[in-house]
Structures are given as structure tokens and as C-alpha cells.
Design a protein around this motif. Structure first.
Motif, PDB file in Angstrom:
ATOM      1  N   ALA A  95       0.943  -1.178  -0.214  1.00 44.73           N
ATOM      2  CA  ALA A  95       0.021   0.076   0.079  1.00 44.73           C
ATOM      3  C   ALA A  95       0.661   1.179   0.105  1.00 44.73           C
ATOM      4  O   ALA A  95       0.355   2.091  -0.781  1.00 44.73           O
ATOM      5  CB  ALA A  95      -0.866  -0.078   1.155  1.00 44.73           C
ATOM      6  N   ILE A  96       1.968   1.281   0.821  1.00 41.31           N
ATOM      7  CA  ILE A  96       2.681   2.429   0.687  1.00 41.31           C
ATOM      8  C   ILE A  96       3.480   2.701  -0.474  1.00 41.31           C
ATOM      9  O   ILE A  96       3.534   3.771  -1.143  1.00 41.31           O
ATOM     10  CB  ILE A  96       3.824   2.252   2.162  1.00 41.31           C
ATOM     11  CG1 ILE A  96       3.226   2.322   3.557  1.00 41.31           C
ATOM     12  CG2 ILE A  96       4.982   3.403   1.654  1.00 41.31           C
ATOM     13  CD1 ILE A  96       4.058   1.852   4.484  1.00 41.31           C
ATOM     14  N   ARG A  97       3.800   1.579  -1.303  1.00 46.25           N
ATOM     15  CA  ARG A  97       4.458   1.620  -2.661  1.00 46.25           C
ATOM     16  C   ARG A  97       3.482   2.102  -3.676  1.00 46.25           C
ATOM     17  O   ARG A  97       3.713   3.000  -4.282  1.00 46.25           O
ATOM     18  CB  ARG A  97       5.266   0.272  -2.970  1.00 46.25           C
ATOM     19  CG  ARG A  97       6.286   0.167  -2.416  1.00 46.25           C
ATOM     20  CD  ARG A  97       7.178  -1.349  -2.744  1.00 46.25           C
ATOM     21  NE  ARG A  97       6.570  -2.505  -2.116  1.00 46.25           N
ATOM     22  CZ  ARG A  97       6.973  -2.716  -0.924  1.00 46.25           C
ATOM     23  NH1 ARG A  97       7.648  -2.175  -0.300  1.00 46.25           N
ATOM     24  NH2 ARG A  97       6.415  -4.015  -0.523  1.00 46.25           N
ATOM     25  N   ALA A  98       2.300   1.698  -3.624  1.00 47.45           N
ATOM     26  CA  ALA A  98       1.285   1.986  -4.410  1.00 47.45           C
ATOM     27  C   ALA A  98       1.061   3.445  -4.047  1.00 47.45           C
ATOM     28  O   ALA A  98       0.732   4.137  -5.261  1.00 47.45           O
ATOM     29  CB  ALA A  98       0.081   0.911  -4.236  1.00 47.45           C
ATOM     30  N   ARG A  99       0.881   3.843  -3.046  1.00 46.42           N
ATOM     31  CA  ARG A  99       0.495   5.367  -3.025  1.00 46.42           C
ATOM     32  C   ARG A  99       1.663   6.236  -3.456  1.00 46.42           C
ATOM     33  O   ARG A  99       1.335   7.288  -3.893  1.00 46.42           O
ATOM     34  CB  ARG A  99       0.437   5.512  -1.277  1.00 46.42           C
ATOM     35  CG  ARG A  99      -0.330   7.169  -1.098  1.00 46.42           C
ATOM     36  CD  ARG A  99      -0.617   7.131   0.372  1.00 46.42           C
ATOM     37  NE  ARG A  99      -1.111   8.656   0.520  1.00 46.42           N
ATOM     38  CZ  ARG A  99      -2.410   8.607   0.617  1.00 46.42           C
ATOM     39  NH1 ARG A  99      -3.230   8.253   0.276  1.00 46.42           N
ATOM     40  NH2 ARG A  99      -2.575  10.042   0.847  1.00 46.42           N
ATOM     41  N   ASP A 134       3.757   9.244   2.577  1.00 51.92           N
ATOM     42  CA  ASP A 134       2.736   8.410   2.033  1.00 51.92           C
ATOM     43  C   ASP A 134       2.709   7.188   3.052  1.00 51.92           C
ATOM     44  O   ASP A 134       1.668   6.792   3.120  1.00 51.92           O
ATOM     45  CB  ASP A 134       3.748   7.687   0.826  1.00 51.92           C
ATOM     46  CG  ASP A 134       3.731   8.566  -0.619  1.00 51.92           C
ATOM     47  OD1 ASP A 134       2.898   9.481  -0.561  1.00 51.92           O
ATOM     48  OD2 ASP A 134       4.549   8.384  -1.425  1.00 51.92           O
ATOM     49  N   GLY A 135       3.759   6.988   3.818  1.00 50.03           N
ATOM     50  CA  GLY A 135       3.647   5.799   4.669  1.00 50.03           C
ATOM     51  C   GLY A 135       2.681   6.266   6.034  1.00 50.03           C
ATOM     52  O   GLY A 135       1.890   5.392   6.250  1.00 50.03           O
ATOM     53  N   ILE A 136       2.709   7.510   6.191  1.00 48.93           N
ATOM     54  CA  ILE A 136       1.709   8.124   7.595  1.00 48.93           C
ATOM     55  C   ILE A 136       0.485   7.883   6.949  1.00 48.93           C
ATOM     56  O   ILE A 136      -0.377   7.465   7.719  1.00 48.93           O
ATOM     57  CB  ILE A 136       2.196   9.467   7.978  1.00 48.93           C
ATOM     58  CG1 ILE A 136       3.751   9.262   8.512  1.00 48.93           C
ATOM     59  CG2 ILE A 136       1.107   9.998   8.525  1.00 48.93           C
ATOM     60  CD1 ILE A 136       4.203  10.717   8.915  1.00 48.93           C
ATOM     61  N   ALA A 137       0.263   8.310   5.597  1.00 47.93           N
ATOM     62  CA  ALA A 137      -1.376   8.398   4.912  1.00 47.93           C
ATOM     63  C   ALA A 137      -1.683   6.960   5.115  1.00 47.93           C
ATOM     64  O   ALA A 137      -2.950   6.613   5.478  1.00 47.93           O
ATOM     65  CB  ALA A 137      -1.265   8.914   3.636  1.00 47.93           C
TER      66      ALA A 137
END
Length: 158
Positions: A95-99, A134-137
Motif C-alpha cells: 500500500a505504501i509503494r502503491a500510494r 505516503d507511509g503515514i497516510a
């Protein structure tokens, strides 16, 4: 109060040759959630694994790393993290990479992992400010549920 260790993997920051621009952002986000945080900066490689093991000995609920997830030869945070995990949570890294892909194609190069080590959650974030954002989101929507589940909580609808 939930306890968290924020671990910055950066040889340059650890040596005082660069300023840590990601750790403070993560600390601010976590403190805004009412969590108690420790903030450590270590060199890439083996020092990351040593710091992760020390954090796990403190029985913290969450360890968030930043840095060391790329393809530079010294980027070894995932390799230091994986042996400590009892369960991998592949969807978090995906999910972090996709964001991140929405803003840069280079997000696919991040090798960050996430998982459960004993009673703690470990999440590897990239070392860039945008990667941390991105990770925090991603984590903002799920971290409370993950911590609750790990402590034996029931499923709740977000």
C-alpha cells in the motif's frame, strides 16, 4: 499511553553530515495521536538490527523505521527487519509503494516490509520526506486497528 520507537537508518545523519528530515515528521504524527515516542538515528546496516532488537526488548507497541529501504548497497533495513518478524504484513508495504506511485515511479524501488515481532509491530518507511508522507497516510487508517488486534481486540468497522 502507547510507546513507539522511531528509528532513522542513515549513515550520513548518524555521522552528523546530514540533517534528519524524516524522523521528526514521524515523531510529530505519533505524538499527535497521543503516543510516547523515542527517536533514534543509527548508521545503515547492522546498527539497524541492533537498534531493532533493543527496541523489541522494551516491549513497545510500534517501531517505525525510516531509511535503508532502497537499492543502495548499504540499504539493509528490510534484511535487518525480516529475521525478527513472526508474521509479515505484506499489504502494508504494498500500500505504501502503491500510494507513492501516484507521485513518483521510483516508489517501486522501496523494499520496506512490515510485520509482527512478538507483541510489537514493525513498519519500514522510505527515507524520503515524500515516502514518509505516503507511509503515514497509509498507516493513519490502519495502525490503531493493527495495535488493537495484536493486543487481542475484536474486529471493528472503520
Amino acid at each position: 499511553m502507547k510507546r513507539v520507537v522511531v528509528l532513522v537508518a542513515s549513515t550520513r545523519c548518524a555521522a552528523g553530515r546530514a540533517v534528519d528530515r524524516t524522523g521528526p515528521v514521524i515523531v510529530e504524527w505519533l505524538r499527535g495521536r497521543g503516543w510516547s515516542t523515542d527517536h533514534l538515528v543509527v548508521a545503515d546496516g547492522d546498527p539497524v538490527g541492533d537498534a531493532l532488537r533493543r527496541a523489541l526488548e522494551q516491549n513497545v507497541e510500534l517501531i517505525v523505521t525510516t531509511g535503508g529501504t532502497g537499492i543502495n548497497p548499504t540499504d539493509r533495513t528490510p534484511e535487518q527487519t525480516l529475521p525478527l518478524l513472526d508474521q509479515v504484513l505484506p499489504g502494508i508495504g504494498e500500500a505504501i509503494r502503491a500510494r507513492g506511485m501516484s507521485s513518483t515511479p521510483l516508489a517501486v524501488l522501496s523494499r520496506g516490509v512490515a510485520g509482527i515481532a512478538g507483541r510489537s509491530v514493525i513498519v519500514n518507511l522510505p527515507g524520503s520526506p515524500s515516502g514518509v508522507a505516503d507511509g503515514i497516510a497509509v498507516l493513519d487508517d490502519v495502525i490503531e486497528h493493527i495495535i488493537s488486534q495484536l493486543a487481542g481486540g475484536d474486529h471493528v468497522t472503520p
